[in-house]
Enzyme design. Structure first.
Site, PDB file in Angstrom:
ATOM      1  N   HIS A  21       1.206  -1.057  -0.083  1.00  0.00           N
ATOM      2  CA  HIS A  21       0.163   0.243  -0.029  1.00  0.00           C
ATOM      3  C   HIS A  21       1.209   1.064  -0.072  1.00  0.00           C
ATOM      4  O   HIS A  21       1.124   1.869   1.292  1.00  0.00           O
ATOM      5  CB  HIS A  21      -0.754  -0.123   1.079  1.00  0.00           C
ATOM      6  CG  HIS A  21      -1.665   1.214   0.852  1.00  0.00           C
ATOM      7  ND1 HIS A  21      -3.330   0.501   2.196  1.00  0.00           N
ATOM      8  CD2 HIS A  21      -2.337   1.908   1.091  1.00  0.00           C
ATOM      9  CE1 HIS A  21      -3.625   2.284   1.793  1.00  0.00           C
ATOM     10  NE2 HIS A  21      -2.866   2.526   1.494  1.00  0.00           N
ATOM     11  N   GLU A 204     -10.744   3.486   6.607  1.00  0.00           N
ATOM     12  CA  GLU A 204      -9.865   4.457   6.477  1.00  0.00           C
ATOM     13  C   GLU A 204     -10.467   5.357   7.823  1.00  0.00           C
ATOM     14  O   GLU A 204     -10.735   5.502   9.182  1.00  0.00           O
ATOM     15  CB  GLU A 204      -9.094   4.883   5.524  1.00  0.00           C
ATOM     16  CG  GLU A 204      -8.211   5.758   5.939  1.00  0.00           C
ATOM     17  CD  GLU A 204      -7.101   6.648   4.825  1.00  0.00           C
ATOM     18  OE1 GLU A 204      -8.316   6.511   3.721  1.00  0.00           O
ATOM     19  OE2 GLU A 204      -6.384   7.337   4.880  1.00  0.00           O
ATOM     20  N   ASP A 282       1.799   3.941   3.026  1.00  0.00           N
ATOM     21  CA  ASP A 282       0.938   4.875   2.638  1.00  0.00           C
ATOM     22  C   ASP A 282       1.267   5.773   1.705  1.00  0.00           C
ATOM     23  O   ASP A 282       1.954   6.274   0.028  1.00  0.00           O
ATOM     24  CB  ASP A 282      -0.002   5.850   3.249  1.00  0.00           C
ATOM     25  CG  ASP A 282      -1.446   6.251   2.785  1.00  0.00           C
ATOM     26  OD1 ASP A 282      -1.704   5.564   1.407  1.00  0.00           O
ATOM     27  OD2 ASP A 282      -2.277   5.663   3.200  1.00  0.00           O
ATOM     28  N   ASP A 283       1.820   6.571   2.482  1.00  0.00           N
ATOM     29  CA  ASP A 283       2.248   8.203   1.448  1.00  0.00           C
ATOM     30  C   ASP A 283       3.765   8.776   2.205  1.00  0.00           C
ATOM     31  O   ASP A 283       3.237   9.561   3.634  1.00  0.00           O
ATOM     32  CB  ASP A 283       1.163   8.924   1.394  1.00  0.00           C
ATOM     33  CG  ASP A 283      -0.212   9.064   0.280  1.00  0.00           C
ATOM     34  OD1 ASP A 283       0.900   9.025  -0.508  1.00  0.00           O
ATOM     35  OD2 ASP A 283      -1.116   9.143   1.482  1.00  0.00           O
TER      36      ASP A 283
HETATM   37  N1  ADE Z   1      -4.568   8.610  -1.723  1.00  0.00           N
HETATM   38  C1  ADE Z   1      -3.340   9.207  -1.273  1.00  0.00           C
HETATM   39  N2  ADE Z   1      -3.112   8.270  -0.505  1.00  0.00           N
HETATM   40  C2  ADE Z   1      -4.274   8.148   0.407  1.00  0.00           C
HETATM   41  C3  ADE Z   1      -4.977   8.113   1.805  1.00  0.00           C
HETATM   42  N3  ADE Z   1      -3.915   7.458   2.477  1.00  0.00           N
HETATM   43  N4  ADE Z   1      -6.252   7.179   1.638  1.00  0.00           N
HETATM   44  C4  ADE Z   1      -6.802   7.787  -0.075  1.00  0.00           C
HETATM   45  N5  ADE Z   1      -6.616   8.380  -0.805  1.00  0.00           N
HETATM   46  C5  ADE Z   1      -5.473   8.576  -0.357  1.00  0.00           C
HETATM   47 ZN    ZN Z   2      -3.301   4.691   0.356  1.00  0.00          ZN
END
Ligand code: ADE
Ligand code: ZN
Length: 337
Positions: A21, A204, A282-283
């Protein structure tokens, strides 16, 4: 910050791991963002790299997404997408992330007039080079932006037709609340017909009903996040009996205020109930850490032990789209630790 056992630290760093992810646009570090803004004369509301980092204080998912789309606006030409991907794959090498399944958001770029050919070429060039140079394994998940329409998702799937041989799965991301999975049931059915695997962000910020919808309406192989599943005991049983993977992202959940503090994260509750939990970043550029940083945060604040670290690393391969042979290879490597 609590200190954890040094041998757990070493184990986390040295174990082979998969990451399932990861949004490639979420790996855009402030240094590259500012360099590309200067290169393309994009006006960002930041004077310095430090200003960018200061801005990374989020109240919820939407407050993050606003900055994430602004950041992505500096990505313009093939070389930009190559560098973005290359920098992340180098980080994988450093963290012993031997296999990665990365999401990319075509609509974030096509809506700005940037064609599939531009970003697909940049991504593929970096992935091929990393594979050649150190055997990095990687694959792509094309994610639809759920705040956009079903029509836009269908157009994106059609535009991806020439690239389907290098796209393994489709995903669903962006603003969750008000955009339930069923909105994209027909798009996912078409993707399945085309032979693509399926994942979706659900649970989430959204309620357990969104996770049920991802299972029933999108026929997903994995749920991205899914931490709100603990609110529904029947759903928990379903996830356990299907061994449905959840791609949990601890640092993301803290930065986006899904939990107040890492010590309150429910990852261990999920694991103890027998859910197929994996750890992911994630990011990472926006949330303060790459994959190993997420494991270290769990060790520091939830005291996960060496056995649990090995289970989480094993789950990352079990839940991947690798072949059974490749999965078994990496599971054997982990057993040797
Ligand atoms: N796009 C990038 N990161 C995300 C996240 N955590 N939840 C939803 N969309 C995303
Ligand atoms: Zn994500």
């Amino acid at each position: 910050m609590p200190v954890h056992n040094p041998s757990t630290t070493d184990l986390i760093n040295s174990l082979p791991k998969a990451e399932l992810h990861l949004h490639i646009e979420g790996t855009l570090e402030p240094e590259l963002m500012m360099a590309l803004a200067a290169k393309h004369q994009v006006n960002l509301p930041y004077a310095t790299i430090d200003d960018v980092r200061v801005a990374y204080n989020f109240d919820n998912l939407q407050s993050f997404l606003d900055l994430y789309y602004l950041g992505a606006s500096v990505l313009r030409d093939e070389d930009d997408f190559y560098h973005l991907m290359w920098n992340y794959l180098c980080k994988c090498r450093e963290d012993n992330v031997v296999h990665v399944e990365m999401m990319f958001d075509p609509q974030t770029h096509t809506e700005r007039g940037i064609d599939f050919a531009v970003f697909m070429s940049g991504f593929s060039r970096a992935m091929t080079q990393a594979e050649k140079e150190w055997g990095q394994s990687s694959l792509l998940i094309m994610s639809f932006l759920r705040h956009l329409s079903e029509d836009s998702a269908f157009e994106t799937l059609a535009a991806a037709a020439p690239y389907l041989s290098v796209i393994t799965a489709v995903g669903l991301d962006s603003s969750e609340l008000g955009n339930p999975p069923e909105k994209f049931a027909r798009v996912f059915a078409k993707a399945k017909e085309l032979g693509l695997m399926r994942v979706a962000h659900a649970g989430e910020e959204g309620p357990p009903e969104y996770i049920w919808s991802a299972l029933h309406d999108l026929d997903v192989h994995r749920i991205d996040h899914g931490v709100r599943s603990v609110e529904d005991p029947t759903l928990m049983q379903e996830l356990v009996s299907r061994q449905m993977p959840l791609t949990v992202c601890p640092l993301s959940n803290i930065k986006l205020c899904v939990f107040d503090h890492m010590s309150e994260h429910n990852l261990l509750t999920l694991l103890d109930h027998g859910v197929m939990v994996t750890v992911n970043a994630d990011d990472p550029s926006y949330f303060g850490g790459y994959l190993n940083d997420n494991y270290h945060a769990l060790a520091a604040h939830l005291s996960i032990n060496e056995q649990q670290v090995k289970i989480l690393a094993s789950n990352s391969f079990k839940a991947s789209f690798l072949s059974d042979e490749q999965k078994n290879y990496w599971l054997q490597q982990i057993l040797a630790y």
